[in-house]
Design a protein around this motif. Structure first.
Motif, PDB file in Angstrom:
ATOM      1  N   GLU A 264       0.839  -1.196   0.000  1.00 35.78           N
ATOM      2  CA  GLU A 264       0.000   0.000   0.000  1.00 35.78           C
ATOM      3  C   GLU A 264       0.870   1.239   0.000  1.00 35.78           C
ATOM      4  OE1 GLU A 264      -3.151   0.811   2.906  1.00 35.78           O
ATOM      5  OE2 GLU A 264      -3.667  -1.319   2.659  1.00 35.78           O
ATOM      6  N   ALA A 265       0.308   2.323  -0.542  1.00 35.82           N
ATOM      7  CA  ALA A 265       1.060   3.575  -0.530  1.00 35.82           C
ATOM      8  C   ALA A 265       1.205   4.059   0.911  1.00 35.82           C
ATOM      9  CB  ALA A 265       0.323   4.625  -1.349  1.00 35.82           C
ATOM     10  N   PRO A 266       2.395   4.559   1.256  1.00 36.37           N
ATOM     11  CA  PRO A 266       2.553   5.139   2.595  1.00 36.37           C
ATOM     12  C   PRO A 266       1.589   6.321   2.744  1.00 36.37           C
ATOM     13  CG  PRO A 266       4.667   4.940   1.452  1.00 36.37           C
ATOM     14  CD  PRO A 266       3.616   4.645   0.458  1.00 36.37           C
ATOM     15  N   ARG A 267       1.114   6.538   3.954  1.00 41.84           N
ATOM     16  CA  ARG A 267       0.182   7.646   4.193  1.00 41.84           C
ATOM     17  C   ARG A 267       0.943   8.853   4.718  1.00 41.84           C
ATOM     18  NH1 ARG A 267      -1.559   3.542   6.794  1.00 41.84           N
ATOM     19  NH2 ARG A 267      -1.245   4.559   8.814  1.00 41.84           N
ATOM     20  N   LEU A 268       0.400  10.025   4.409  1.00 38.74           N
ATOM     21  CA  LEU A 268       0.995  11.242   4.955  1.00 38.74           C
ATOM     22  C   LEU A 268       0.864  11.210   6.472  1.00 38.74           C
ATOM     23  CD1 LEU A 268      -0.248  14.027   2.515  1.00 38.74           C
ATOM     24  CD2 LEU A 268       1.879  12.728   2.491  1.00 38.74           C
ATOM     25  N   GLY A 269       1.905  11.649   7.148  1.00 42.30           N
ATOM     26  CA  GLY A 269       1.851  11.686   8.602  1.00 42.30           C
ATOM     27  C   GLY A 269       2.234  10.378   9.261  1.00 42.30           C
ATOM     28  N   GLN A 270       2.369   9.331   8.422  1.00 38.33           N
ATOM     29  CA  GLN A 270       2.759   8.018   8.949  1.00 38.33           C
ATOM     30  C   GLN A 270       4.236   8.037   9.348  1.00 38.33           C
ATOM     31  OE1 GLN A 270       2.392   5.065   5.910  1.00 38.33           O
ATOM     32  NE2 GLN A 270       3.252   3.409   7.167  1.00 38.33           N
ATOM     33  N   THR A 271       4.627   7.216  10.302  1.00 33.50           N
ATOM     34  CA  THR A 271       6.050   7.076  10.642  1.00 33.50           C
ATOM     35  C   THR A 271       6.554   5.743  10.116  1.00 33.50           C
ATOM     36  OG1 THR A 271       5.716   8.358  12.644  1.00 33.50           O
ATOM     37  CG2 THR A 271       7.729   7.040  12.513  1.00 33.50           C
ATOM     38  N   ILE A 272       7.636   5.804   9.321  1.00 34.00           N
ATOM     39  CA  ILE A 272       8.215   4.575   8.772  1.00 34.00           C
ATOM     40  C   ILE A 272       9.519   4.305   9.508  1.00 34.00           C
ATOM     41  CG2 ILE A 272       9.190   3.479   6.725  1.00 34.00           C
ATOM     42  CD1 ILE A 272       7.415   5.284   5.028  1.00 34.00           C
ATOM     43  N   ARG A 273       9.622   3.128  10.139  1.00 35.40           N
ATOM     44  CA  ARG A 273      10.876   2.767  10.822  1.00 35.40           C
ATOM     45  C   ARG A 273      11.688   1.869   9.904  1.00 35.40           C
ATOM     46  NH1 ARG A 273      10.380   4.857  15.932  1.00 35.40           N
ATOM     47  NH2 ARG A 273      12.594   4.404  16.193  1.00 35.40           N
ATOM     48  N   PHE A 274      12.988   2.138   9.803  1.00 39.69           N
ATOM     49  CA  PHE A 274      13.818   1.373   8.876  1.00 39.69           C
ATOM     50  C   PHE A 274      15.262   1.348   9.347  1.00 39.69           C
ATOM     51  CE2 PHE A 274      16.227   4.790   6.899  1.00 39.69           C
ATOM     52  CZ  PHE A 274      15.473   5.906   7.233  1.00 39.69           C
ATOM     53  N   ASN A 275      16.042   0.430   8.734  1.00 43.82           N
ATOM     54  CA  ASN A 275      17.494   0.436   8.879  1.00 43.82           C
ATOM     55  C   ASN A 275      18.105   0.508   7.489  1.00 43.82           C
ATOM     56  OD1 ASN A 275      17.724   0.053  11.730  1.00 43.82           O
ATOM     57  ND2 ASN A 275      17.079  -2.094  11.402  1.00 43.82           N
ATOM     58  N   PRO A 276      19.100   1.354   7.278  1.00 40.71           N
ATOM     59  CA  PRO A 276      19.859   1.264   6.028  1.00 40.71           C
ATOM     60  C   PRO A 276      20.593  -0.064   6.048  1.00 40.71           C
ATOM     61  CG  PRO A 276      20.344   3.319   7.195  1.00 40.71           C
ATOM     62  CD  PRO A 276      19.599   2.439   8.145  1.00 40.71           C
ATOM     63  N   HIS A 277      20.443  -0.886   4.981  1.00 45.63           N
ATOM     64  CA  HIS A 277      21.131  -2.176   5.027  1.00 45.63           C
ATOM     65  C   HIS A 277      22.451  -2.122   4.283  1.00 45.63           C
ATOM     66  CE1 HIS A 277      20.157  -3.173   0.896  1.00 45.63           C
ATOM     67  NE2 HIS A 277      18.892  -2.922   1.115  1.00 45.63           N
ATOM     68  N   ARG A 278      22.661  -1.032   3.599  1.00 48.17           N
ATOM     69  CA  ARG A 278      23.892  -0.907   2.832  1.00 48.17           C
ATOM     70  C   ARG A 278      24.193   0.583   2.802  1.00 48.17           C
ATOM     71  NH1 ARG A 278      25.759  -0.322  -2.139  1.00 48.17           N
ATOM     72  NH2 ARG A 278      27.475  -1.681  -2.771  1.00 48.17           N
ATOM     73  N   ALA A 279      25.369   0.965   3.273  1.00 51.61           N
ATOM     74  CA  ALA A 279      25.670   2.394   3.338  1.00 51.61           C
ATOM     75  C   ALA A 279      27.173   2.605   3.291  1.00 51.61           C
ATOM     76  CB  ALA A 279      25.096   3.007   4.617  1.00 51.61           C
ATOM     77  N   ARG A 280      27.566   3.818   3.039  1.00 52.08           N
ATOM     78  CA  ARG A 280      28.984   4.168   2.999  1.00 52.08           C
ATOM     79  C   ARG A 280      29.218   5.338   3.951  1.00 52.08           C
ATOM     80  NH1 ARG A 280      26.517   2.353  -0.926  1.00 52.08           N
ATOM     81  NH2 ARG A 280      25.273   4.249  -0.915  1.00 52.08           N
ATOM     82  N   MET A 281      30.380   5.321   4.591  1.00 53.03           N
ATOM     83  CA  MET A 281      30.661   6.384   5.544  1.00 53.03           C
ATOM     84  C   MET A 281      31.861   7.198   5.070  1.00 53.03           C
ATOM     85  SD  MET A 281      31.602   6.217   9.551  1.00 53.03           S
ATOM     86  CE  MET A 281      30.236   5.316  10.219  1.00 53.03           C
ATOM     87  N   PHE A 282      31.723   8.512   5.073  1.00 55.53           N
ATOM     88  CA  PHE A 282      32.812   9.395   4.668  1.00 55.53           C
ATOM     89  C   PHE A 282      33.141  10.325   5.823  1.00 55.53           C
ATOM     90  CE2 PHE A 282      30.396   8.417   0.805  1.00 55.53           C
ATOM     91  CZ  PHE A 282      31.403   7.939  -0.021  1.00 55.53           C
ATOM     92  N   ASN A 283      34.451  10.609   6.013  1.00 53.54           N
ATOM     93  CA  ASN A 283      34.786  11.598   7.039  1.00 53.54           C
ATOM     94  C   ASN A 283      34.766  12.999   6.434  1.00 53.54           C
ATOM     95  OD1 ASN A 283      37.190  12.109   5.738  1.00 53.54           O
ATOM     96  ND2 ASN A 283      38.420  10.809   7.101  1.00 53.54           N
ATOM     97  N   ALA A 284      35.107  13.993   7.246  1.00 64.92           N
ATOM     98  CA  ALA A 284      34.970  15.375   6.797  1.00 64.92           C
ATOM     99  C   ALA A 284      35.864  15.687   5.601  1.00 64.92           C
ATOM    100  CB  ALA A 284      35.274  16.323   7.952  1.00 64.92           C
ATOM    101  N   ASN A 285      36.956  14.929   5.414  1.00 69.47           N
ATOM    102  CA  ASN A 285      37.852  15.162   4.273  1.00 69.47           C
ATOM    103  C   ASN A 285      37.341  14.507   2.998  1.00 69.47           C
ATOM    104  OD1 ASN A 285      39.640  16.513   5.941  1.00 69.47           O
ATOM    105  ND2 ASN A 285      40.678  14.594   6.509  1.00 69.47           N
ATOM    106  N   GLY A 286      36.229  13.790   3.117  1.00 68.78           N
ATOM    107  CA  GLY A 286      35.709  13.104   1.955  1.00 68.78           C
ATOM    108  C   GLY A 286      36.310  11.732   1.779  1.00 68.78           C
ATOM    109  N   ASP A 287      37.155  11.280   2.721  1.00 67.22           N
ATOM    110  CA  ASP A 287      37.718   9.934   2.609  1.00 67.22           C
ATOM    111  C   ASP A 287      36.695   8.929   3.084  1.00 67.22           C
ATOM    112  OD1 ASP A 287      40.095  11.070   1.799  1.00 67.22           O
ATOM    113  OD2 ASP A 287      40.769  11.322   3.873  1.00 67.22           O
ATOM    114  N   GLN A 288      36.689   7.814   2.387  1.00 70.96           N
ATOM    115  CA  GLN A 288      35.765   6.767   2.784  1.00 70.96           C
ATOM    116  C   GLN A 288      36.372   6.044   3.980  1.00 70.96           C
ATOM    117  OE1 GLN A 288      34.432   4.477  -0.474  1.00 70.96           O
ATOM    118  NE2 GLN A 288      32.712   3.643   0.665  1.00 70.96           N
TER     119      GLN A 288
END
Lengths: 278, 334
Positions: B304-328
């Motif tokens: 179903e389409a998400p509803r406005l005002g609804q709260t969706i709880r999730f976890n990113p299952h794949r992500a990348r982290m960069f520091n302030a210098n842009g290094d991964q």
């Protein structure tokens, strides 16, 4: 009936059109008619006779000669300057653009005086010229110089905006396909600018034949030798030969009309300014 | 085929390129991808010889062409606005590169015409040779420009924003057609684009550029899935960026809208304030609870389409982290 949002009330429109027409009629049409009616006041015979005097014929010949020398020169200069300004980056470019406009902003009399100061008897190169028996001031070379100076901007002014708008892509495409500089100019640039160039040449020619002030300063008014048509008109007028003066003047006016018509035809036929890049 | 070493270029005070190194293998189809001002077009023009680098070398097929003008590099260049000669017929445009040849390389007129016809057939414009460019559609002009560039049998084809001036439908068709043509001719080609979709769809390898530097070079899939810098992560594909709590200032986690798992006990909670269909998925947008960060999520449209005002709880299952210098600092987390 609805009105376009930007249009004026019918009354204001009529008033504006009337003012424009009256102004145009009074300052342009009326003098033009006066020139021809004065010239033909005593009929066609005296009109033609006035044009057939040796002095008048000499003035016409000289004017044609001056135009035949200065117009091609300025065509080449104008194309070269426009090419340099629009296709290359170089120091002093802004200065060159300003300099091209100089003849427009300086009084023609001053332009003439510049050449007197340079080449006149007491001028910068005067002594050297006299030594080598070269005559520039009060002779044909001086008139050519003054005319070239005065009419320099016409071709360049016409071409620079056109060439700026067209950009360098076509030329770059041509050289990337192996064309050399001359082939690129002849097969790509020149066809792209030909109508603008023709228009600039027409204006340049009209001014070259009609220039009075600068030419007057350097010519010396020697009858049959250094009198151009505009100078001849003045001499005849000062001698109360009105038919003669207006007869020669009507030739100049005719030239102006032909130029205007040619310009209009060009604009209509090729949409010169509306769609330079079709 | 192409080897660029340490190419730098300034325009007055403006540094356009800082030390570009790039190697292109024969037959490769390369995209230079970047925002405007990234230096991608300048780099293309330097490879062509339409512009000259301040320092560095350009090798084409083992030959140092660093100071050779464009006319002697034998490269085909297709301009963004085609630059067709509008006073010449289409056939004369295509044959231009042959007709300006002098001396022994010059083909007789009949041969030049035959070659133009052959090229027009190749770009599927057979029979239009006697038209003028003004009488053609945008897509047709583009193909004439391509045929004209191919007429000189270039060792390299360079295209500057080849689809930039076309509308979406024509662009898509032409894209596929160019891809096929490239395969068929086996020509080495480089094209400039600011459109990531175009780069990812067409190129064998994508060169992502930003502020006169190469950010990343890689296959489209690698650039999309494993962006090496925050810029690439952000510029190629859509990316959510979250500050990382408890780390040095400026560290960020990047994950794409679809790289999530819905979970009732998920670490993040999105308060939905906009929902729309984005092709095969629902796109939900809104602010995260807690950090107040703006985030976009893709949810399967089978549900179903998400509803406005609804709260969706999730976890990113794949992500990348960069520091302030842009290094991964970390690859795939969680």
């Amino acid at each position: 009936m609805s009105m376009a949002p930007t249009s004026e009330s019918p009354l204001a429109r009529a008033a504006l059109i009337t003012v424009a027409l009256v102004f145009l009629g009074f300052f342009l049409l009326l003098p033009l008619l006066a020139v021809f009616s004065e010239a033909l006041r005593q009929g066609a015979g005296p009109f033609l006779d006035a044009l057939h005097t040796p002095d008048a014929l000499a003035a016409i010949r000289l004017t044609l000669l001056i135009a035949a020398i200065s117009v091609p020169l300025n065509m080449v200069f104008g194309v070269a300057a426009s090419w340099a300004i629009t296709k290359f980056q170089f120091p002093g470019k802004a200065l060159l653009i300003t300099l091209i406009d100089l003849p427009f902003s300086v009084s023609p009399v001053v332009s003439g005086l510049i050449f007197v100061l340079l080449f006149g008897a007491n001028g910068l190169f005067g002594a050297w010229l006299a030594e080598h028996d070269l005559k520039i001031i009060f002779a044909v070379p001086g008139i050519v110089l003054a005319t070239v100076f005065i009419t320099f901007p016409f071709v360049a002014r016409e071409l620079i905006p056109l060439m700026l708008e067209q950009g360098k892509d076509d030329e770059e495409a041509a050289i990337s396909l192996g064309a050399n500089g001359w082939q690129t100019f002849w097969h790509v640039t020149l066809p792209n600018i030909r109508w603008g160039l023709l228009y600039g040449v027409l204006l340049c020619n009209a001014r070259a034949m009609g220039e009075f002030g600068a030419v007057s300063v350097v010519s010396g008014h020697i009858r049959g030798e250094t009198n151009t048509m505009p100078l001849h008109v003045e001499i005849l007028y000062n001698e109360y030969d009105f038919v003669g003066a207006f007869a020669v003047a009507s030739l100049l006016a005719l030239l102006a009309l032909v130029t205007l018509i040619a310009k209009t035809v060009l604009e209509w036929r090729f949409g010169l300014h509306a769609g330079a890049r079709h | 085929m192409i080897h660029l070493r340490g190419i730098t270029k300034r325009f007055g005070d403006y540094p356009a390129l800082h030390g570009i190194d790039l190697d292109v293998a024969p037959g490769e189809f390369i995209a230079l991808l970047g925002p405007s001002g990234s230096g991608k077009t300048t780099l293309l023009r330097i490879i062509a010889g339409l512009e000259f680098q301040d320092s560095g070398t350009v090798l084409l097929g083992g030959e140092d062409v660093s100071s050779l003008p464009v006319a002697q590099r034998h490269v085909g260049f297709v301009f963004q606005h085609y630059a067709l000669f509008r006073h010449m017929t289409v056939a004369d445009n295509v044959a231009f590169g042959l007709s300006v040849r002098r001396g022994k390389d010059r083909l007789p007129k009949a041969a030049r015409h035959a070659r133009a016809e052959e090229l027009l057939r190749l770009v599927q414009l057979e029979g239009l040779g006697s038209r003028y460019p003004g009488q053609l559609s945008g897509g047709q002009r583009q193909r004439v420009a391509l045929a004209r560039a191919l007429a000189i049998e270039p060792r390299l084809l360079l295209l500057d924003e080849p689809f930039g001036a076309l509308d979406a439908k024509v662009r898509k068709d032409l894209r596929r057609w160019l891809r096929d043509l490239h395969k068929q001719m086996g020509l080495t080609s480089i094209f400039v684009t600011h459109d990531q979709e175009e780069a990812l769809e067409l190129a064998d390898r994508v060169v992502v550029m930003n502020q006169g530097r190469i950010e990343q070079i890689g296959a489209p899939d690698a650039v999309y899935m494993n962006p090496e810098t925050p810029f690439v992560s952000h510029f190629v594909g859509e990316t959510n960026r979250l500050p990382v709590p408890g780390t040095a200032a400026g560290s960020e986690i990047h994950f794409r809208p679809h790289e999530i798992t819905l979970a009732p006990d998920g670490a993040e909670a999105l308060l939905v304030d906009n929902v729309f269909r984005k092709g095969a998925v629902w796109r939900a947008e809104g602010l995260l609870e807690g950090s107040g960060q703006f985030v976009e999520l893709d949810l399967p449209s089978s549900g179903e389409a998400p509803r406005l005002g609804q709260t969706i709880r999730f976890n990113p299952h794949r992500a990348r982290m960069f520091n302030a210098n842009g290094d991964q600092t970390q690859g795939e987390t969680r």
